[in-house]
Design an enzyme around this catalytic site. Structure first.
Site, PDB file in Angstrom:
ATOM      1  N   HIS A 151       0.819  -1.229   0.068  1.00  0.00           N
ATOM      2  CA  HIS A 151      -0.045   0.007  -0.046  1.00  0.00           C
ATOM      3  C   HIS A 151       1.001   1.336   0.143  1.00  0.00           C
ATOM      4  O   HIS A 151       0.390   2.397   0.469  1.00  0.00           O
ATOM      5  CB  HIS A 151      -0.867   0.248   1.178  1.00  0.00           C
ATOM      6  CG  HIS A 151      -2.027  -1.037   0.969  1.00  0.00           C
ATOM      7  ND1 HIS A 151      -3.268  -0.796   0.647  1.00  0.00           N
ATOM      8  CD2 HIS A 151      -1.858  -2.109   1.101  1.00  0.00           C
ATOM      9  CE1 HIS A 151      -4.194  -1.767   0.375  1.00  0.00           C
ATOM     10  NE2 HIS A 151      -3.416  -2.746   0.877  1.00  0.00           N
ATOM     11  N   ASP A 190       2.580   2.088  -3.134  1.00  0.00           N
ATOM     12  CA  ASP A 190       2.629   2.358  -4.343  1.00  0.00           C
ATOM     13  C   ASP A 190       1.704   3.569  -4.541  1.00  0.00           C
ATOM     14  O   ASP A 190       2.027   4.795  -5.379  1.00  0.00           O
ATOM     15  CB  ASP A 190       2.372   1.474  -5.347  1.00  0.00           C
ATOM     16  CG  ASP A 190       0.982   0.650  -5.288  1.00  0.00           C
ATOM     17  OD1 ASP A 190       0.249   0.884  -4.280  1.00  0.00           O
ATOM     18  OD2 ASP A 190       0.386  -0.169  -6.246  1.00  0.00           O
ATOM     19  N   GLY A 200      -7.580 -14.619  -6.883  1.00  0.00           N
ATOM     20  CA  GLY A 200      -8.023 -13.920  -5.551  1.00  0.00           C
ATOM     21  C   GLY A 200      -6.987 -14.306  -4.501  1.00  0.00           C
ATOM     22  O   GLY A 200      -7.375 -14.342  -3.289  1.00  0.00           O
ATOM     23  N   ALA A 201      -5.798 -14.395  -4.831  1.00  0.00           N
ATOM     24  CA  ALA A 201      -4.605 -14.690  -3.798  1.00  0.00           C
ATOM     25  C   ALA A 201      -3.615 -13.527  -3.570  1.00  0.00           C
ATOM     26  O   ALA A 201      -2.676 -13.782  -2.818  1.00  0.00           O
ATOM     27  CB  ALA A 201      -3.953 -15.953  -4.269  1.00  0.00           C
ATOM     28  N   GLY A 202      -4.024 -12.531  -4.418  1.00  0.00           N
ATOM     29  CA  GLY A 202      -2.981 -11.508  -4.209  1.00  0.00           C
ATOM     30  C   GLY A 202      -1.793 -11.430  -5.011  1.00  0.00           C
ATOM     31  O   GLY A 202      -0.787 -10.760  -4.815  1.00  0.00           O
ATOM     32  N   SER A 253      -1.699 -11.076  -8.348  1.00  0.00           N
ATOM     33  CA  SER A 253      -2.154 -10.083  -9.593  1.00  0.00           C
ATOM     34  C   SER A 253      -2.309 -10.865 -10.739  1.00  0.00           C
ATOM     35  O   SER A 253      -1.810 -10.350 -11.775  1.00  0.00           O
ATOM     36  CB  SER A 253      -0.786  -9.344  -9.722  1.00  0.00           C
ATOM     37  OG  SER A 253      -0.422  -8.445  -8.907  1.00  0.00           O
ATOM     38  N   SER A 309      -5.041 -10.470 -12.268  1.00  0.00           N
ATOM     39  CA  SER A 309      -5.764  -9.243 -12.905  1.00  0.00           C
ATOM     40  C   SER A 309      -4.675  -8.214 -13.777  1.00  0.00           C
ATOM     41  O   SER A 309      -4.848  -8.148 -15.007  1.00  0.00           O
ATOM     42  CB  SER A 309      -6.820  -8.526 -12.354  1.00  0.00           C
ATOM     43  OG  SER A 309      -6.363  -8.420 -11.073  1.00  0.00           O
ATOM     44  N   ASP A 318       1.520  -3.707  -9.538  1.00  0.00           N
ATOM     45  CA  ASP A 318       1.372  -4.978 -10.236  1.00  0.00           C
ATOM     46  C   ASP A 318       1.607  -5.085 -11.902  1.00  0.00           C
ATOM     47  O   ASP A 318       2.277  -5.942 -12.246  1.00  0.00           O
ATOM     48  CB  ASP A 318      -0.092  -5.421  -9.854  1.00  0.00           C
ATOM     49  CG  ASP A 318      -0.605  -5.520  -8.454  1.00  0.00           C
ATOM     50  OD1 ASP A 318       0.585  -5.317  -7.604  1.00  0.00           O
ATOM     51  OD2 ASP A 318      -1.685  -5.474  -8.120  1.00  0.00           O
ATOM     52  N   TYR A 377      -9.878  -1.869   0.265  1.00  0.00           N
ATOM     53  CA  TYR A 377      -8.708  -1.358  -0.334  1.00  0.00           C
ATOM     54  C   TYR A 377      -9.113   0.414  -0.892  1.00  0.00           C
ATOM     55  O   TYR A 377      -8.059   1.259  -0.578  1.00  0.00           O
ATOM     56  CB  TYR A 377      -8.567  -1.810  -1.704  1.00  0.00           C
ATOM     57  CG  TYR A 377      -7.337  -1.388  -2.529  1.00  0.00           C
ATOM     58  CD1 TYR A 377      -5.985  -2.285  -2.250  1.00  0.00           C
ATOM     59  CD2 TYR A 377      -7.484  -0.719  -3.326  1.00  0.00           C
ATOM     60  CE1 TYR A 377      -4.876  -2.058  -2.894  1.00  0.00           C
ATOM     61  CE2 TYR A 377      -6.063  -0.250  -3.775  1.00  0.00           C
ATOM     62  CZ  TYR A 377      -5.026  -0.658  -3.717  1.00  0.00           C
ATOM     63  OH  TYR A 377      -3.646  -0.386  -4.382  1.00  0.00           O
TER      64      TYR A 377
HETATM   65  C1  GLA Z   1      -3.000  -4.621  -4.754  1.00  0.00           C
HETATM   66  C2  GLA Z   1      -2.782  -3.467  -5.888  1.00  0.00           C
HETATM   67  C3  GLA Z   1      -1.365  -2.723  -5.739  1.00  0.00           C
HETATM   68  C4  GLA Z   1      -0.870  -2.322  -4.268  1.00  0.00           C
HETATM   69  C5  GLA Z   1      -1.096  -3.657  -3.621  1.00  0.00           C
HETATM   70  C6  GLA Z   1      -0.856  -3.280  -1.948  1.00  0.00           C
HETATM   71  O1  GLA Z   1      -2.108  -5.451  -5.394  1.00  0.00           O
HETATM   72  O2  GLA Z   1      -3.009  -3.827  -7.294  1.00  0.00           O
HETATM   73  O3  GLA Z   1      -1.259  -1.686  -6.618  1.00  0.00           O
HETATM   74  O4  GLA Z   1      -1.428  -1.378  -4.029  1.00  0.00           O
HETATM   75  O5  GLA Z   1      -2.564  -4.097  -3.589  1.00  0.00           O
HETATM   76  O6  GLA Z   1       0.514  -3.216  -1.899  1.00  0.00           O
END
Ligand code: GLA
Length: 393
Positions: free
Chosen positions: A43, A45, A132-134, A136, A138, A182, A231
């Site tokens: 968080h 970026d 859905g696992a963080g 990226s 998408s 991402d 978010y």
């Molecule tokens: C998601 C967002 C990113 C970043 C992270 C948290 O992945 O897409 O831009 O803000 O959360 O670091």
């Protein structure tokens, strides 16, 4: 062929087979875009701060061919070959039913708004990134579609612009106010390296990952819930903090302790700000520690980052905290474990000496199941190159 190449080749062959079967002619271009894991800088970026992600060996692969009209036809292999089609000349709107289709529609619309001249395209998409696992999935999809348009329509577009267009599509069309990390990691990843990204200037610096270290990703299999609304709320709170502190972004605040912050900010906003300000500095410190091979310092900073996300930013969940605890206990507190990504579920990333990996995996598999009745998925990842054409030779 190593495993990564094999998996990429299998995905590519799958898209090619579906392409031929459904469209009745062979594809022209094969493009891949990787997932990313963030080693540090969560968080930060969208606060113009620093992040340290690397692209990893999980991919979205797209087979594509240019059409002579303005129609875009899309097939998603991961969704039982669901399909979508839209016309580039007819004001592109969100898909009424398929959320996945909005990434393609959003990217096409954003490319057009950047005055890129597009022709229609037939597309098949397949991927092996856990969703859905963080990690990226998408952003990788956005980047792969932009790359496909870029190569079939011969667009003049550089790597940073690809990332920016992907981010804008997500912000303006999909509705998540994500930062740039991402997409940039998926575009600019470098094998064996993490990328230190200055999210204000978008400059990147490749940081070599020590050969004796393993990136381990542990998926809690808690699907991220409420992620967009929470978010976007964090993002608003950070902007509020910057406004009250009279700076352009939290990046511009250095070395303020919580007491100082509390004199200017409401209590909860002060904690959010403290996370961002300290996290951005930790990111620089981890990059430096990795460069001078001070691995225990890097690992200690990763552990601090997790606490900061848990205590100040409130984005961890009990299952994720449990995994971090198991890794810490089974590695003697040198597992470098922290939640990665936007939060509220998803994955823990660890950066640890290779010889620790098997004991940590055993402990996580056993204890996580015993305490939650869930099963963790564990991936031993490689830092990989960014998006590009796939060659099957
Ligand atoms: C998601 C967002 C990113 C970043 C992270 C948290 O992945 O897409 O831009 O803000 O959360 O670091």
């Amino acid at each position: 062929m190593d495993n990564t190449k094999l998996e990429l080749a299998q995905l590519a062959q799958l898209t090619q087979r579906i392409f031929l079967k459904c469209y009745g002619y062979p594809d022209e271009k094969l493009v891949q875009a990787p997932a990313r894991v963030n080693l540090l800088g969560e968080h930060t970026d969208y606060n113009d701060g620093f992040v340290l992600p690397c692209a990893i060996n999980f991919y979205v692969v797209v087979a594509a061919a240019r059409r002579s009209d303005k129609l875009v036809r899309v097939i998603a292999a991961n969704y039982q070959n669901q399909s979508d089609q839209f016309d580039l000349d007819e004001g592109i709107l969100p898909h009424p039913r398929y959320p996945w289709a909005n990434y393609i529609r959003g990217v096409a619309k954003t490319l057009l708004s950047h005055d890129k001249i597009l022709t229609g395209m037939d597309i098949v998409i397949a991927g092996n990134i856990p969703q859905g696992a963080g990690l990226s999935s998408s952003a990788a999809l956005e980047v792969a579609i932009i790359q496909s348009f870029a190569s079939t329509c011969q667009l003049c577009i550089d790597r940073k612009e690809i990332a920016i267009i992907g981010q804008q599509a997500e912000n303006q069309f999909v509705g998540c106010q994500c930062g740039i990390m991402d997409q940039l990691a998926s575009v600019e990843g470098l094998r064996g390296h993490a990328l230190l990204i200055d999210c204000r200037s978008l400059e990147t610096k490749a940081i070599k990952l020590p050969d004796n270290m393993q990136i381990l990703i542990i998926n809690s299999n808690v699907r991220r819930e409420l992620v967009n609304s929470e978010y976007n709320l964090r993002r608003q709170q950070c902007h509020e903090a910057a406004r009250l502190l009279n700076v352009e972004a939290l990046r511009d605040v250095t070395a303020m302790n919580l007491d100082d912050l509390r004199t200017h900010l409401p209590q909860q906003v002060a904690r959010r700000a403290r996370h961002v300000i300290s996290e951005s500095q930790r990111t620089l410190d981890v990059a430096e520690a990795l460069e001078v091979l001070d691995l225990s310092k890097a690992q200690a900073l990763m552990a601090e980052s997790h606490l900061s996300m848990r205590e100040d930013f409130d984005i961890t969940v009990p299952e994720i905290d449990l995994i971090v605890k198991i890794v810490n206990e089974s590695s003697g507190n040198i597992g470098g474990a922290r939640m990665t990504g936007g939060g509220f579920g998803g994955c823990v990333v660890c950066l640890m000496q290779k010889e620790l990996v098997s004991q940590v995996c055993m402990a996580v598999e056993k204890l996580y199941r015993e305490k939650t009745t869930r099963t963790a998925s564990i991936y031993k990842c490689l830092a990989s190159d960014g998006a590009g054409e796939v060659s099957l030779t």
